[in-house]
Design a protein around this motif. Structure first.
Motif, PDB file in Angstrom:
ATOM      1  N   UNK A  65     -12.332  -6.475  10.920  1.00 35.69           N
ATOM      2  CA  UNK A  65     -11.371  -5.653  10.893  1.00 35.69           C
ATOM      3  C   UNK A  65     -10.343  -6.150   9.777  1.00 35.69           C
ATOM      4  N   UNK A  66      -9.896  -7.453  10.018  1.00 35.00           N
ATOM      5  CA  UNK A  66      -8.915  -7.944   8.714  1.00 35.00           C
ATOM      6  C   UNK A  66      -9.535  -7.903   7.352  1.00 35.00           C
ATOM      7  N   UNK A  67     -10.965  -8.275   7.159  1.00 32.17           N
ATOM      8  CA  UNK A  67     -11.525  -8.114   6.089  1.00 32.17           C
ATOM      9  C   UNK A  67     -11.465  -6.735   5.312  1.00 32.17           C
ATOM     10  N   UNK A  68     -12.000  -5.791   6.221  1.00 36.68           N
ATOM     11  CA  UNK A  68     -11.972  -4.448   5.997  1.00 36.68           C
ATOM     12  C   UNK A  68     -10.601  -4.000   5.388  1.00 36.68           C
ATOM     13  N   UNK A  69      -9.506  -4.434   6.275  1.00 41.60           N
ATOM     14  CA  UNK A  69      -8.227  -3.862   5.747  1.00 41.60           C
ATOM     15  C   UNK A  69      -7.875  -4.661   4.395  1.00 41.60           C
ATOM     16  N   UNK A  70      -8.094  -5.840   4.251  1.00 46.10           N
ATOM     17  CA  UNK A  70      -7.802  -6.554   3.002  1.00 46.10           C
ATOM     18  C   UNK A  70      -8.445  -5.742   1.802  1.00 46.10           C
ATOM     19  N   UNK A  71     -10.035  -5.399   2.020  1.00 49.87           N
ATOM     20  CA  UNK A  71     -10.880  -4.412   0.977  1.00 49.87           C
ATOM     21  C   UNK A  71     -10.094  -3.110   0.661  1.00 49.87           C
ATOM     22  N   UNK A  72      -9.577  -2.650   1.563  1.00 48.37           N
ATOM     23  CA  UNK A  72      -9.088  -1.210   1.483  1.00 48.37           C
ATOM     24  C   UNK A  72      -7.796  -1.566   0.854  1.00 48.37           C
ATOM     25  N   UNK A  73      -6.918  -2.138   1.059  1.00 48.98           N
ATOM     26  CA  UNK A  73      -5.423  -2.463   0.684  1.00 48.98           C
ATOM     27  C   UNK A  73      -5.556  -3.206  -1.177  1.00 48.98           C
ATOM     28  N   UNK A  74      -6.822  -3.690  -1.017  1.00 50.03           N
ATOM     29  CA  UNK A  74      -6.771  -4.298  -2.347  1.00 50.03           C
ATOM     30  C   UNK A  74      -7.324  -3.171  -3.525  1.00 50.03           C
ATOM     31  N   UNK A  75      -8.113  -2.034  -3.172  1.00 54.73           N
ATOM     32  CA  UNK A  75      -8.691  -1.072  -3.817  1.00 54.73           C
ATOM     33  C   UNK A  75      -7.765   0.298  -4.034  1.00 54.73           C
ATOM     34  N   UNK A  76      -6.871   0.171  -2.792  1.00 49.40           N
ATOM     35  CA  UNK A  76      -5.845   1.255  -2.848  1.00 49.40           C
ATOM     36  C   UNK A  76      -4.921   1.728  -4.193  1.00 49.40           C
ATOM     37  N   UNK A  77      -4.552   0.834  -4.607  1.00 51.99           N
ATOM     38  CA  UNK A  77      -3.408   1.113  -5.800  1.00 51.99           C
ATOM     39  C   UNK A  77      -3.964   1.598  -6.921  1.00 51.99           C
ATOM     40  N   UNK A  78      -5.230   1.370  -7.515  1.00 48.07           N
ATOM     41  CA  UNK A  78      -5.602   1.834  -8.730  1.00 48.07           C
ATOM     42  C   UNK A  78      -6.446   3.320  -8.330  1.00 48.07           C
ATOM     43  N   UNK A  79      -7.122   3.149  -7.243  1.00 47.63           N
ATOM     44  CA  UNK A  79      -7.938   4.463  -6.688  1.00 47.63           C
ATOM     45  C   UNK A  79      -6.724   5.542  -6.543  1.00 47.63           C
ATOM     46  N   UNK A  80      -5.761   5.519  -5.956  1.00 48.80           N
ATOM     47  CA  UNK A  80      -4.745   6.435  -5.846  1.00 48.80           C
ATOM     48  C   UNK A  80      -4.070   6.840  -6.911  1.00 48.80           C
ATOM     49  N   UNK A  81      -3.740   5.734  -7.934  1.00 52.75           N
ATOM     50  CA  UNK A  81      -3.123   6.111  -9.190  1.00 52.75           C
ATOM     51  C   UNK A  81      -3.961   7.263 -10.041  1.00 52.75           C
ATOM     52  N   UNK A  82      -5.171   6.776  -9.966  1.00 53.79           N
ATOM     53  CA  UNK A  82      -6.164   7.738 -10.818  1.00 53.79           C
ATOM     54  C   UNK A  82      -6.139   9.363 -10.173  1.00 53.79           C
ATOM     55  N   UNK A  83      -6.374   9.305  -8.796  1.00 51.99           N
ATOM     56  CA  UNK A  83      -6.816  10.633  -8.162  1.00 51.99           C
ATOM     57  C   UNK A  83      -5.259  11.373  -7.783  1.00 51.99           C
ATOM     58  N   UNK A  84      -4.173  10.385  -7.427  1.00 52.66           N
ATOM     59  CA  UNK A  84      -2.831  11.144  -7.165  1.00 52.66           C
ATOM     60  C   UNK A  84      -1.881  11.351  -8.499  1.00 52.66           C
ATOM     61  N   UNK A  85      -2.041  10.400  -9.309  1.00 50.01           N
ATOM     62  CA  UNK A  85      -1.068  10.438 -10.608  1.00 50.01           C
ATOM     63  C   UNK A  85      -1.769  10.581 -11.702  1.00 50.01           C
ATOM     64  N   UNK A  86      -3.166  10.406 -11.705  1.00 50.13           N
ATOM     65  CA  UNK A  86      -3.813  10.695 -13.047  1.00 50.13           C
ATOM     66  C   UNK A  86      -3.601   9.653 -14.044  1.00 50.13           C
ATOM     67  N   UNK A  87      -3.210   8.464 -13.563  1.00 51.11           N
ATOM     68  CA  UNK A  87      -2.840   7.412 -14.333  1.00 51.11           C
ATOM     69  C   UNK A  87      -4.023   6.282 -14.357  1.00 51.11           C
ATOM     70  N   UNK A  88      -4.502   6.121 -15.825  1.00 50.51           N
ATOM     71  CA  UNK A  88      -5.909   5.255 -15.799  1.00 50.51           C
ATOM     72  C   UNK A  88      -5.449   3.922 -16.322  1.00 50.51           C
ATOM     73  N   UNK A  89      -4.330   3.776 -16.744  1.00 50.00           N
ATOM     74  CA  UNK A  89      -4.069   2.296 -17.403  1.00 50.00           C
ATOM     75  C   UNK A  89      -3.721   1.188 -16.381  1.00 50.00           C
ATOM     76  N   UNK A  90      -4.464   0.105 -16.362  1.00 54.32           N
ATOM     77  CA  UNK A  90      -4.048  -0.963 -15.682  1.00 54.32           C
ATOM     78  C   UNK A  90      -3.803  -2.211 -16.673  1.00 54.32           C
ATOM     79  N   UNK A  91      -2.796  -3.078 -16.492  1.00 51.92           N
ATOM     80  CA  UNK A  91      -2.897  -4.350 -17.392  1.00 51.92           C
ATOM     81  C   UNK A  91      -3.892  -5.321 -16.873  1.00 51.92           C
ATOM     82  N   UNK A  92      -4.231  -6.036 -17.637  1.00 51.35           N
ATOM     83  CA  UNK A  92      -5.284  -6.956 -17.645  1.00 51.35           C
ATOM     84  C   UNK A  92      -5.062  -7.995 -16.454  1.00 51.35           C
ATOM     85  N   UNK A  93      -3.702  -8.572 -16.458  1.00 54.37           N
ATOM     86  CA  UNK A  93      -3.403  -9.414 -15.470  1.00 54.37           C
ATOM     87  C   UNK A  93      -3.591  -8.680 -13.730  1.00 54.37           C
ATOM     88  N   UNK A  94      -3.070  -7.404 -13.827  1.00 52.87           N
ATOM     89  CA  UNK A  94      -2.818  -6.877 -12.542  1.00 52.87           C
ATOM     90  C   UNK A  94      -4.578  -6.507 -12.107  1.00 52.87           C
TER      91      UNK A  94
END
Length: 310
Positions: A65-94
């Protein structure tokens, strides 16, 4: 088509060919994240608060369950930025930081599935010695060992990626960053990165999957030696949830690996869908499978909800 004339910024990809309908995917996407986070947190809460579940099998389930939580939280920022904010840009370091956590938690999940297979083997093959073999200290040391393995095996990846020079075009294939995807955007020599990535996958997930198969060969061999048909079915039934979790994790993982290495001419939509299944489905389905198929977990959840009803 949006382009950014800077190699320090990558462009994420939503759903190719369905950009105009992308907003309609926001509700199911958010629903999946809510189910994944609430489901895995519920599993952790139930196991933590119920003393009768303080057993090796459920400790390993907590790690899953902890591994699954970590995987969900890791992908959430960029997934939601595309589908909610229509923002496709991400810095290389991020992007590199995100792929580090995605791959780290993926390796942790693979390791946990292996330990759960060993747990089922001991429970079926040596039921009388189960508690003496899998003591609390053994479970803790095993969990820490696999966590350290995951962290340090992936650690060279961001270091080597930062040594690469990225050129235009700078469009990634997915809604989040993966090592093999980012590596392809490099216009410098990436052979070391490719060899490292293959070595990490083979020496961790590849080895884990082989040991899981070996564990089930031994489990089936042990079960076939049980005289009573009822007892054989009862023993195999304790493995159903784990088998589902293994298939849910490894089938999409193998699929996306094959597509990246051999499916260069496949539709971009296939790449995106396989990657989304790989990161979204296991965190959503694992708590559902274990809640439905594991009587102890299901009973405790129902009791909790029953107590809170007015």
């Amino acid at each position: 088509n949006l382009t950014v004339e800077s190699p320090d910024v990558f462009l994420l990809t939503g759903i190719p060919g369905l950009e105009n309908l992308q907003s309609w995917f926001t509700i199911p996407l958010c629903t999946m994240y809510v189910v994944a986070i609430l489901g895995n947190c519920t599993i952790l809460f139930i196991i933590h608060t119920e003393m009768s579940l303080h057993q090796p099998m459920y400790y390993f389930l907590s790690m899953l369950a902890l591994s699954d939580l970590g995987l969900s939280v890791s992908t959430m920022p960029t997934m939601l930025s595309i589908f909610l904010l229509n923002s496709r840009e991400v810095k290389v370091n991020a992007c590199i930081a995100q792929l580090y956590f995605i791959h780290t938690f993926s390796l942790m999940e693979s390791a946990v599935l292996l330990t759960m297979a060993f747990d089922r083997f001991v429970a079926i093959h040596q039921p009388l010695r189960y508690t003496s073999i899998l003591t609390d200290s053994t479970v803790l040391r095993t969990g820490l060992a696999f966590a350290v393995r995951s962290v340090f095996m992936v650690m060279p990846t961001p270091i080597l990626l930062r040594r690469l020079r990225f050129c235009l075009p700078n469009v990634l294939s997915h809604s989040f960053c993966l090592h093999q995807d980012v590596m392809k955007l490099s216009c410098s020599d990436r052979r070391v990165n490719s060899i490292l990535g293959l070595f990490v996958v083979v020496s961790t997930m590849g080895l884990d999957s082989l040991l899981i198969v070996l564990s089930y060969i031994l489990i089936i061999s042990t079960v076939l030696g049980i005289a009573s048909r009822v007892e054989r079915l009862k023993a195999l039934n304790t493995c159903v949830s784990h088998i589902c979790a293994v298939l849910i994790f490894y089938v999409p993982m193998i699929g996306i690996s094959m597509i990246h290495r051999f499916g260069k001419h496949a539709s971009p939509l296939v790449h995106v869908l396989m990657a989304d299944v790989y990161v979204l489905v296991p965190p959503v389905m694992n708590p559902i499978v274990y809640s439905v198929k594991t009587k102890q977990i299901r009973r405790r959840i129902l009791l909790r909800f029953h107590r809170r009803r007015p």
